[in-house]
Write an enzyme that holds these catalytic residues in place. Structure first.
Site, PDB file in Angstrom:
ATOM      1  N   LYS A 105       3.013  12.285  -9.033  1.00 25.48           N
ATOM      2  CA  LYS A 105       3.454  11.228  -8.117  1.00 25.48           C
ATOM      3  C   LYS A 105       4.973  11.058  -8.105  1.00 25.48           C
ATOM      4  O   LYS A 105       5.548  10.765  -7.053  1.00 25.48           O
ATOM      5  CB  LYS A 105       2.793   9.902  -8.456  1.00 25.48           C
ATOM      6  CG  LYS A 105       3.318   9.235  -9.713  1.00 25.48           C
ATOM      7  CD  LYS A 105       2.757   7.848  -9.871  1.00 25.48           C
ATOM      8  CE  LYS A 105       3.349   7.184 -11.100  1.00 25.48           C
ATOM      9  NZ  LYS A 105       4.803   6.958 -10.981  1.00 25.48           N
ATOM     10  N   THR A 106       5.621  11.244  -9.267  1.00 25.52           N
ATOM     11  CA  THR A 106       7.083  11.093  -9.304  1.00 25.52           C
ATOM     12  C   THR A 106       7.748  12.143  -8.426  1.00 25.52           C
ATOM     13  O   THR A 106       8.718  11.858  -7.716  1.00 25.52           O
ATOM     14  CB  THR A 106       7.598  11.202 -10.753  1.00 25.52           C
ATOM     15  OG1 THR A 106       6.931  10.227 -11.564  1.00 25.52           O
ATOM     16  CG2 THR A 106       9.090  10.970 -10.808  1.00 25.52           C
ATOM     17  N   ASP A 147       6.783   1.994  -6.417  1.00 28.07           N
ATOM     18  CA  ASP A 147       6.136   2.884  -7.385  1.00 28.07           C
ATOM     19  C   ASP A 147       5.255   2.045  -8.316  1.00 28.07           C
ATOM     20  O   ASP A 147       5.514   0.862  -8.529  1.00 28.07           O
ATOM     21  CB  ASP A 147       7.215   3.618  -8.185  1.00 28.07           C
ATOM     22  CG  ASP A 147       6.643   4.703  -9.077  1.00 28.07           C
ATOM     23  OD1 ASP A 147       5.540   5.197  -8.781  1.00 28.07           O
ATOM     24  OD2 ASP A 147       7.302   5.059 -10.066  1.00 28.07           O
ATOM     25  N   GLU A 148       4.220   2.659  -8.885  1.00 27.65           N
ATOM     26  CA  GLU A 148       3.307   1.985  -9.820  1.00 27.65           C
ATOM     27  C   GLU A 148       2.785   0.674  -9.223  1.00 27.65           C
ATOM     28  O   GLU A 148       2.749  -0.372  -9.881  1.00 27.65           O
ATOM     29  CB  GLU A 148       4.012   1.710 -11.163  1.00 27.65           C
ATOM     30  CG  GLU A 148       4.537   2.944 -11.869  1.00 27.65           C
ATOM     31  CD  GLU A 148       3.430   3.781 -12.522  1.00 27.65           C
ATOM     32  OE1 GLU A 148       2.251   3.456 -12.318  1.00 27.65           O
ATOM     33  OE2 GLU A 148       3.770   4.759 -13.224  1.00 27.65           O
ATOM     34  N   GLN A 170      -5.576   2.876 -13.129  1.00 29.31           N
ATOM     35  CA  GLN A 170      -4.630   2.697 -14.238  1.00 29.31           C
ATOM     36  C   GLN A 170      -4.004   1.306 -14.237  1.00 29.31           C
ATOM     37  O   GLN A 170      -2.923   1.107 -14.801  1.00 29.31           O
ATOM     38  CB  GLN A 170      -3.537   3.763 -14.188  1.00 29.31           C
ATOM     39  CG  GLN A 170      -4.050   5.181 -14.394  1.00 29.31           C
ATOM     40  CD  GLN A 170      -2.928   6.180 -14.574  1.00 29.31           C
ATOM     41  OE1 GLN A 170      -2.236   6.209 -15.582  1.00 29.31           O
ATOM     42  NE2 GLN A 170      -2.750   7.032 -13.566  1.00 29.31           N
ATOM     43  N   ARG A 204      -4.203  10.812 -21.245  1.00 28.69           N
ATOM     44  CA  ARG A 204      -2.940  11.153 -21.914  1.00 28.69           C
ATOM     45  C   ARG A 204      -3.047  12.541 -22.546  1.00 28.69           C
ATOM     46  O   ARG A 204      -2.027  13.149 -22.879  1.00 28.69           O
ATOM     47  CB  ARG A 204      -2.593  10.158 -23.027  1.00 28.69           C
ATOM     48  CG  ARG A 204      -2.414   8.699 -22.639  1.00 28.69           C
ATOM     49  CD  ARG A 204      -1.492   8.506 -21.494  1.00 28.69           C
ATOM     50  NE  ARG A 204      -2.235   8.419 -20.245  1.00 28.69           N
ATOM     51  CZ  ARG A 204      -1.690   8.509 -19.030  1.00 28.69           C
ATOM     52  NH1 ARG A 204      -0.405   8.726 -18.904  1.00 28.69           N
ATOM     53  NH2 ARG A 204      -2.443   8.426 -17.947  1.00 28.69           N
TER      54      ARG A 204
END
Length: 768
Positions: free
Chosen positions: A58-59, A238-239, A274, A639
């Site tokens: 996504k970044t 973002d997020e 998330q 993770r």
């Protein structure tokens, strides 16, 4: 980038070209995108929701999109606002976008709170604020609340301050009828109102204000709303799953009309699976309802995962798919099948720690670095057993989440003086530092100063008031006040002189002054008495505190020696306090970390511990709270890059006694195809997951007491020594689920089961 719209516009014209030169770097990044990523980057027009799964890049998408909008779609950099939640993420976005398109340096890329601070300084007059405000942290809030509402004790004040922060996250003022949803306590509204009155009188703000006040001002002031709609034609978040209600309202107000040629293009990136920060005010419904709130939204799912293997992602999907409140997606591994995650049942938390330590030690002997490993747990208290065991086995480790730099006493003392230099009406900073080191200025003397400083318009300049009030003080108090105010006057004078010099230098030479704010901070360190005060604590602590203070001096070197430089520095610090540990220490060590702190991180080998009912999920969780716990497990699983281990204990020490534990319901939900299971399965797990009666002696196992293979050394009758239990004898050896398991009867009494492949470092075979 200048905060003045006109200057931004002129600057953009100077750098604008009719046909922007194609960027080779941008073209390279575009060529690396998968089809869904490219669609997200090239989309324009209607609002866009990018549902980005864990490890889906996504970044890369959001940074490439910023460069693409400037280079390919003709947007001016100053028209773009991109917000995220951490300073680190904002810097990474800026750096990566600039690497693809140099003009992206002119885009406003900030944290939500940094944007709020910029907004309130720019529109301070309209907001009824002092533009030189400083930002109060949680401790400051409790102190101020205690003064504003004295009937609260410290514990009550802490609880009420937390609820005030939560109220601001939901954009609720003291007079809002909905405030009852935050707290039903009859005095909460009154305490909140008293706190707000005192806070406004000091001229400062808290973290909640940095979002709520801009949101409310934009709702109420059409002129400001129109200015920002004209300024920002692109808004990216973002997020987004971590946003709260106040941040949603701020986004709505900033976006305004999102359709038509003059509309604002809104793009949010996030993952509903998330969303794990409800306790901080995050509202998962923001992302779930985005399509309804922003008409005509286009939804793009990024489901290709570049971090984990498919068997790990299968486990993640089995867990989170049980949630009802989600938009839905299925992650697809780009790295192949990989190893099946391992679920290990262990007798207790001591054996849990020994198992992890042995596994890590054996892997290290084979060349695996310690920093490949991360031990994840639901609560901080669970780290103690691992720390003790790792110390015993000499396994290096770091505990993420310890006291942060800006929360240390000596640093907060230095910051109090800096804050008072920025705003002489700052009550909290004045109270913290007026008698530190001791100057004979006690509580009664301090209250006289505050009484005199209070006016209809709030506190007056506390330094000037102290000078006036000192005439009636005792000799000792008068000397102390004079000493302190003289020192503060010297600081004010130095700051003012350098501010004027800097402005004149910039006008004449178009360059910044070569002097930096670190010189100013060093003066404070050396002349305030704080250095000697903290060095006197003890030899070790005093030395470390001195080094910490020096590090604060070092960190100010990036800012100019001026009032503006001071405000920028304080903004940087106050808005950075909740960041995760960003230590530059690259030493090889195992990471011990809570599941909440792992967000955004990744490790080759992950162990998620304590999967027991009441531990994870926490006790009495149901409905939306249980769904968030399930998302937290999903975050932990995703993770892991290569290997994933889950541990569950039969017993655990809780509340001063030993409790028998049941497996986490999440393990039951995962089913019997998700994990390779090791250890003694609890009866409930056998019933609910495998749908069968528990194993009886000899069933489902292969006895190999006469086995001559290499594993035969662990056969029945072999004498062994264990570091903790002493001498014993193997009474049974068997394969379970393809894994070697031995049962040992010890001379000290009792029997234990072990997995030699992973626990052999604590077992020694006794040869005749």
């Amino acid at each position: 980038m200048s905060d003045d719209f006109a200057l931004d516009f002129i600057h953009s014209l100077e750098n604008r070209t009719e046909n922007p030169v194609p960027s080779p770097e941008l073209e390279k990044y575009l060529s690396l995108l998968n089809p869904e990523q490219k669609e997200a980057v090239e989309h324009s027009g209607s609002p866009l929701l990018i549902l980005a799964g864990a490890g889906s890049g996504k970044t890369r998408v959001i940074t490439t999109k910023i460069a693409y909008l400037i280079n390919k779609k003709g947007y001016e950099p100053y028209q773009i606002l991109a917000v995220t939640f951490t300073k680190k993420a904002a810097k990474e976005m800026q750096d990566r976008a600039v690497a693809m398109e140099s003009r992206a340096n002119g885009a406003m890329i900030r944290t939500f709170h940094s944007f709020g601070a910029w907004f309130l300084r720019k529109y301070a007059e309209e907001a009824g604020m002092n533009p030189n405000f400083t930002v109060y942290d949680d401790d400051d809030m409790v102190t101020l609340l205690s003064k504003a509402y004295p009937s609260l004790n410290k514990q009550q004040a802490s609880s009420v301050a937390h609820n005030i922060s939560l109220a601001k996250d939901y954009c609720l003022t003291p007079d809002d009828p909905e405030l009852i949803k935050i707290s039903t306590h009859p005095q909460f509204r009154e305490a909140y109102k008293a706190y707000e009155t005192r806070l406004r009188q000091t001229g400062n703000v808290d973290f909640g204000d940095l979002i709520m006040l801009p949101a409310l001002l934009l709702e109420q002031n059409e002129n400001i709303r129109r200015q920002l709609h004209y300024r920002f034609k692109v808004i990216m978040v973002d997020e987004y799953q971590d946003s709260n209600v106040a941040q949603f309202k701020l986004l709505q107000a900033l976006a305004g009309k999102t359709s038509g040629p003059d509309g604002t293009y809104v793009c949010v990136v996030g993952d509903d699976d998330q969303s794990i920060y409800k306790f901080r005010g995050a509202e998962v419904q923001n992302i779930l309802s985005f399509e309804k709130e922003f008409e005509g939204t286009h939804l793009i799912r990024l489901e290709r995962n570049y971090r984990s293997t498919s068997k790990i992602l299968f486990a993640a999907d089995k867990v989170v798919s049980k949630n009802e409140d989600r938009l839905g997606k299925t992650l697809l591994a780009e790295r192949g099948e990989g190893k099946k995650p391992v679920l290990v049942f262990l007798p207790n938390q001591d054996e849990e720690a020994k198992f992890c330590a042995s596994m890590i030690s054996q892997a290290h002997e084979k060349g695996c670095p310690y920093n490949d490993w991360a031990i994840l747990y639901r609560t901080n208290a669970q780290s103690l057993t691992f720390e003790s065991e790792f110390l015993r086995q000499k396994i290096p480790y770091q505990v993420v989440g310890s006291l942060k730099f800006y929360e240390r006493e000596e640093i907060k003392d230095m910051l109090a003086i800096l804050s008072l230099c920025a705003n002489p009406k700052d009550e909290i900073s004045f109270r913290r530092i007026i008698n530190k080191p001791s100057r004979g200025i006690g509580g009664v003397t301090q209250e006289k100063i505050f009484d005199l400083a209070m006016s209809e318009n709030g506190f007056q300049n506390l330094i000037e008031t102290a000078k006036t009030a000192s005439a009636g003080f005792s000799k000792k108090a008068k000397e102390g006040v004079n000493q302190f105010t003289t020192f503060m006057d010297e600081l004010f004078e130095s700051l003012n002189v350098h501010s004027v010099q800097t402005e004149e230098t910039e006008k004449k030479e178009k360059i910044k002054s070569k002097q930096t704010l670190s010189e100013f901070v060093e003066i404070i360190m050396n002349k305030s008495g704080l250095l000697e005060y903290h060095q006197a604590q003890d030899e070790i602590a005093g030395t470390q505190r001195a080094l910490n203070m020096q590090e604060l001096v070092n960190s100010a070197v990036l800012y100019e020696y001026s009032r503006k430089g001071l405000l920028d520095f304080l903004d940087h610090i106050e808005l950075d306090r909740t960041l995760e540990n960003e230590s530059e220490d690259k030493s090889d060590c195992v990471t011990l970390i809570t599941l909440h702190n792992t967000k955004g991180l990744e490790f080759p080998r992950v162990v998620i511990t304590g999967l027991e009912s009441g531990i994870f999920p926490r006790q009495d969780k149901s409905g939306a709270e249980l769904e968030e716990e399930r998302r937290l497990f999903y975050v932990g699983i995703t993770r892991a890059e290569d290997e994933l281990y889950i541990t569950c204990c039969h017993q655990r020490r809780l509340y001063g006694r030993v409790e028998f534990m049941e497996p986490s319901p999440f393990l039951i939900e995962a089913g019997d195809k998700t994990f390779r299971v090791l250890g003694e399965k609890p009866l409930s797990y056998q019933y609910q997951v495998e749908g069968r009666e528990p194993l009886i002696a000899g069933e489902g196992s292969v006895d190999f007491e006469d086995d001559d293979s290499p594993k035969g050394k662990w056969r029945k009758g072999t004498r062994i020594y264990h570091d903790d239990y002493g001498y014993g004898q193997i009474i049974k050896s068997s394969y379970e689920e393809g894994e070697l398991v031995i049962q040992v009867a010890f001379e000290s009494g009792g029997t234990k089961r072990f997995l030699p492949e992973f626990q052999k470092s604590s077992l020694t075979i006794i040869k005749d």
